[in-house]
Write a protein that holds these residues in place. Structure first.
Motif, PDB file in Angstrom:
ATOM      1  N   ILE B 257      60.895  -4.833  32.149  1.00 32.37           N
ATOM      2  CA  ILE B 257      60.859  -4.464  30.736  1.00 32.37           C
ATOM      3  C   ILE B 257      60.506  -5.691  29.896  1.00 32.37           C
ATOM      4  N   PHE B 258      59.517  -5.524  29.029  1.00 31.69           N
ATOM      5  CA  PHE B 258      59.210  -6.563  28.031  1.00 31.69           C
ATOM      6  C   PHE B 258      59.675  -6.018  26.697  1.00 31.69           C
ATOM      7  N   ASN B 259      60.682  -6.624  26.102  1.00 32.80           N
ATOM      8  CA  ASN B 259      61.223  -6.099  24.858  1.00 32.80           C
ATOM      9  C   ASN B 259      62.092  -7.181  24.232  1.00 32.80           C
ATOM     10  N   GLU B 260      61.726  -7.599  23.035  1.00 29.99           N
ATOM     11  CA  GLU B 260      62.426  -8.704  22.372  1.00 29.99           C
ATOM     12  C   GLU B 260      63.921  -8.407  22.193  1.00 29.99           C
ATOM     13  N   GLU B 261      64.227  -7.159  21.839  1.00 30.76           N
ATOM     14  CA  GLU B 261      65.644  -6.826  21.622  1.00 30.76           C
ATOM     15  C   GLU B 261      66.442  -6.898  22.914  1.00 30.76           C
ATOM     16  N   ILE B 262      65.834  -6.443  23.994  1.00 29.83           N
ATOM     17  CA  ILE B 262      66.531  -6.503  25.286  1.00 29.83           C
ATOM     18  C   ILE B 262      66.646  -7.958  25.742  1.00 29.83           C
ATOM     19  N   TRP B 263      65.609  -8.739  25.491  1.00 27.38           N
ATOM     20  CA  TRP B 263      65.662 -10.159  25.872  1.00 27.38           C
ATOM     21  C   TRP B 263      66.774 -10.912  25.136  1.00 27.38           C
ATOM     22  N   ALA B 264      67.121 -10.411  23.937  1.00 25.33           N
ATOM     23  CA  ALA B 264      68.149 -11.087  23.137  1.00 25.33           C
ATOM     24  C   ALA B 264      69.571 -10.766  23.626  1.00 25.33           C
ATOM     25  N   ARG B 265      69.726  -9.804  24.511  1.00 26.10           N
ATOM     26  CA  ARG B 265      71.041  -9.436  25.032  1.00 26.10           C
ATOM     27  C   ARG B 265      71.434 -10.378  26.176  1.00 26.10           C
ATOM     28  N   PRO B 266      72.721 -10.502  26.479  1.00 20.98           N
ATOM     29  CA  PRO B 266      73.130 -11.322  27.628  1.00 20.98           C
ATOM     30  C   PRO B 266      72.557 -10.745  28.930  1.00 20.98           C
ATOM     31  N   PRO B 267      72.019 -11.589  29.791  1.00 20.53           N
ATOM     32  CA  PRO B 267      71.402 -11.094  31.036  1.00 20.53           C
ATOM     33  C   PRO B 267      72.328 -10.209  31.873  1.00 20.53           C
ATOM     34  N   ALA B 268      73.604 -10.520  31.926  1.00 22.24           N
ATOM     35  CA  ALA B 268      74.518  -9.705  32.740  1.00 22.24           C
ATOM     36  C   ALA B 268      74.608  -8.290  32.185  1.00 22.24           C
ATOM     37  N   GLU B 269      74.635  -8.186  30.862  1.00 23.20           N
ATOM     38  CA  GLU B 269      74.681  -6.859  30.230  1.00 23.20           C
ATOM     39  C   GLU B 269      73.400  -6.086  30.545  1.00 23.20           C
ATOM     40  N   THR B 270      72.263  -6.769  30.430  1.00 20.08           N
ATOM     41  CA  THR B 270      70.986  -6.104  30.712  1.00 20.08           C
ATOM     42  C   THR B 270      70.932  -5.632  32.161  1.00 20.08           C
ATOM     43  N   ALA B 271      71.374  -6.470  33.077  1.00 20.41           N
ATOM     44  CA  ALA B 271      71.347  -6.084  34.493  1.00 20.41           C
ATOM     45  C   ALA B 271      72.183  -4.827  34.720  1.00 20.41           C
ATOM     46  N   THR B 272      73.344  -4.771  34.095  1.00 27.82           N
ATOM     47  CA  THR B 272      74.216  -3.607  34.256  1.00 27.82           C
ATOM     48  C   THR B 272      73.564  -2.348  33.679  1.00 27.82           C
ATOM     49  N   THR B 273      72.979  -2.499  32.495  1.00 30.63           N
ATOM     50  CA  THR B 273      72.304  -1.347  31.876  1.00 30.63           C
ATOM     51  C   THR B 273      71.147  -0.867  32.742  1.00 30.63           C
ATOM     52  N   VAL B 274      70.349  -1.822  33.224  1.00 31.96           N
ATOM     53  CA  VAL B 274      69.186  -1.458  34.047  1.00 31.96           C
ATOM     54  C   VAL B 274      69.629  -0.704  35.296  1.00 31.96           C
ATOM     55  N   LEU B 275      70.661  -1.186  35.956  1.00 34.17           N
ATOM     56  CA  LEU B 275      71.085  -0.526  37.184  1.00 34.17           C
ATOM     57  C   LEU B 275      71.661   0.858  36.879  1.00 34.17           C
ATOM     58  N   SER B 276      72.377   0.950  35.791  1.00 38.44           N
ATOM     59  CA  SER B 276      72.948   2.249  35.423  1.00 38.44           C
ATOM     60  C   SER B 276      71.840   3.258  35.122  1.00 38.44           C
ATOM     61  N   ARG B 277      70.805   2.836  34.401  1.00 33.20           N
ATOM     62  CA  ARG B 277      69.687   3.753  34.111  1.00 33.20           C
ATOM     63  C   ARG B 277      68.951   4.136  35.394  1.00 33.20           C
ATOM     64  N   TYR B 278      68.788   3.163  36.275  1.00 29.42           N
ATOM     65  CA  TYR B 278      68.141   3.432  37.573  1.00 29.42           C
ATOM     66  C   TYR B 278      68.936   4.488  38.338  1.00 29.42           C
ATOM     67  N   GLU B 279      70.250   4.323  38.365  1.00 31.99           N
ATOM     68  CA  GLU B 279      71.079   5.267  39.134  1.00 31.99           C
ATOM     69  C   GLU B 279      71.063   6.659  38.517  1.00 31.99           C
ATOM     70  N   GLN B 280      70.921   6.699  37.189  1.00 32.30           N
ATOM     71  CA  GLN B 280      70.929   7.989  36.508  1.00 32.30           C
ATOM     72  C   GLN B 280      69.585   8.716  36.577  1.00 32.30           C
ATOM     73  N   HIS B 281      68.491   7.978  36.360  1.00 33.43           N
ATOM     74  CA  HIS B 281      67.188   8.635  36.149  1.00 33.43           C
ATOM     75  C   HIS B 281      66.201   8.495  37.315  1.00 33.43           C
ATOM     76  N   VAL B 282      66.431   7.530  38.189  1.00 40.12           N
ATOM     77  CA  VAL B 282      65.435   7.244  39.225  1.00 40.12           C
ATOM     78  C   VAL B 282      65.986   7.540  40.616  1.00 40.12           C
ATOM     79  N   ALA B 283      67.101   6.915  40.969  1.00 36.84           N
ATOM     80  CA  ALA B 283      67.624   7.011  42.337  1.00 36.84           C
ATOM     81  C   ALA B 283      67.794   8.455  42.826  1.00 36.84           C
ATOM     82  N   PRO B 284      68.258   9.400  41.974  1.00 36.86           N
ATOM     83  CA  PRO B 284      68.440  10.761  42.500  1.00 36.86           C
ATOM     84  C   PRO B 284      67.146  11.410  42.977  1.00 36.86           C
ATOM     85  N   HIS B 285      66.007  10.882  42.565  1.00 35.85           N
ATOM     86  CA  HIS B 285      64.724  11.510  42.877  1.00 35.85           C
ATOM     87  C   HIS B 285      63.951  10.760  43.952  1.00 35.85           C
ATOM     88  N   LEU B 286      64.534   9.677  44.436  1.00 37.44           N
ATOM     89  CA  LEU B 286      63.837   8.850  45.453  1.00 37.44           C
ATOM     90  C   LEU B 286      63.926   9.496  46.834  1.00 37.44           C
TER      91      LEU B 286
END
Lengths: 286, 286
Positions: B257-286
């Protein structure tokens, strides 16, 4: 008579009469009116204004917006498109340009609503159904439904037809006199399959309009209004125009530009600039 | 081990060590580093950092920028890509993602220079030539050149590969172990030919990476940085992920993701959000 046509969206703040006056004086052979300027005077009067200026109507923009899934929305869309078909017939053009609309629940230029329908495949399928609904009425009126692929930047929120090949596939079940396509440089210049798709459109006798304007960067804050005068951006008009010529297209060439800075200029100046750019970058390759 | 990979561009302001730490703690199985964070510590040390965190390197971003026509520019591009190939081999990934560059004389996000070369067909032809130049060196190093189609919004100024079909056509002269493709939802979600192109990529054994992020509107002032967290925009992840699964892809799934607002967040928070979105929207369909 010149094949150059001034799309009225290029002189957005002019009335149809003003647009026709500046187009005729600049040397255009046609205008491509939008429905707003036609409806402002009524279609019969619009027909007289265009004819009195010594111009043809090269197309009418725009029908479409066919992507909704709910019954009331479908009925409203069909009603409005039947009206557009009658307007096209009245002003004397056979070519009614369709911008088919975005995903249901999308917001033009904005975030999805909570009820957005992200199923792009099904949405595109509904477009095919609505075209089938409208073709008989359009054919009775001697009007062709002309599908416009829009740049993929607009696929979510404005038009789910994104390539010329897709437009041709949607047109395929119908006669070439019933459903055609627009080749608009702004929307399709980037397409790796453009040469073959234009050739196919020519073979299938479906090129209903060739529209030109340039891909300029940076994008405007409202990307819809980012289009530039021919020659100001990145599009290779010599090559694409040659492909359109080689496909056998002999119709009008509309310049259709959405750009706040150009809209702020006097319409007569814009008409002169548009025709000069057309003569420099497009006409030699037709 | 999780197929989820955190592309380091998503946590742009983190060092490689920080990115690996937050990725491992969140539960990712891999990281997809960019060259900047690899070069900041050197490739051998980067390999140790990734391994010590218990992660794989799912790819290296990015080689490419192959469109120049002048001899000195070609030599410089080939030299830099050979270095990138060595870096990929050293950090232990076979997949080197290529962003091939825009029209010569284009300005990223800006107006064309006076010397711009608008010949898109010839520019795309030079990309094919440069890939052929680099394949033997890459193959010697066990590295695959992975072509990334970019959204057509970037065709003028960032990458003249605009569709997955075009990437596959460019890859076709080479073995699947030599040249592959990325399926990045942000860049290809709109493509009417996407289903068939993903199926073809699978049949031809060329899917080297599946990258996910969302198409959000309005576009950022710098459209390059308009990407959103999975689920925040218009992309139909269930459908596209299913197509990738059906094509036989069993590799890592990078969120980039390239996004100034996301870049401004703490990396640990972003990693958690990314994994949560992956588990919700992507992983079930893999």
């Amino acid at each position: 008579m010149s094949r150059a046509s001034l799309n009225t969206a290029t002189v957005k703040h002019a009335s149809l009469a003003e647009a026709c006056e500046v187009a005729a004086r600049a040397g255009f052979g046609a205008v491509g009116p939008w429905r707003d300027v036609v409806q402002a005077v009524g279609a019969p009067q619009a027909a007289r204004i265009i004819a009195d200026a010594g111009l043809r109507a090269s197309s009418l923009c725009r029908g479409g917006f066919l992507t909704t899934a709910d019954d009331a929305g479908v009925r409203a869309a069909l009603d409005d498109n039947r009206l557009a078909i009658e307007e096209a017939a009245t002003i004397g053009t056979a070519e009614l340009v369709f911008v088919v609309g975005g995903l249901p629940g999308s917001t033009p230029g904005g975030a999805p609503s909570s009820g957005v329908d992200r199923d792009l495949v099904a949405t595109r399928g509904r477009v095919a159904d609505r075209i089938a609904d409208l073709v008989p009425f359009a054919a009775e009126h001697g009007v062709r439904i002309v599908l416009e692929p829009l740049h993929p930047i607009f696929a979510a929120d404005r038009a789910v037809i994104s390539t010329l090949a897709q437009a041709l596939d949607l047109a395929a079940p119908f006669a070439p006199t019933e459903v055609g396509v627009v080749v608009d440089t702004y929307h399709v210049w980037w397409d790796p399959a453009l040469r073959s798709s234009i050739a196919r459109a020519g073979r299938e006798d479906r090129i209903a309009s060739y529209q030109v304007c340039d891909w300029v960067l940076p994008l405007a804050a409202e990307p819809l209004n980012s289009r530039g005068h021919v020659g100001d951006g990145y599009v290779d008009f010599a090559t694409i125009t040659g492909w359109v010529r080689d496909a056998g297209y002999v119709g009008d060439v509309e310049t259709e530009i959405f750009n706040e800075e150009i809209w702020a200029r006097p319409p007569a100046e814009t008409a002169t600039t548009v025709l000069s750019r057309y003569e420099q970058h497009v006409a030699p390759h037709l």
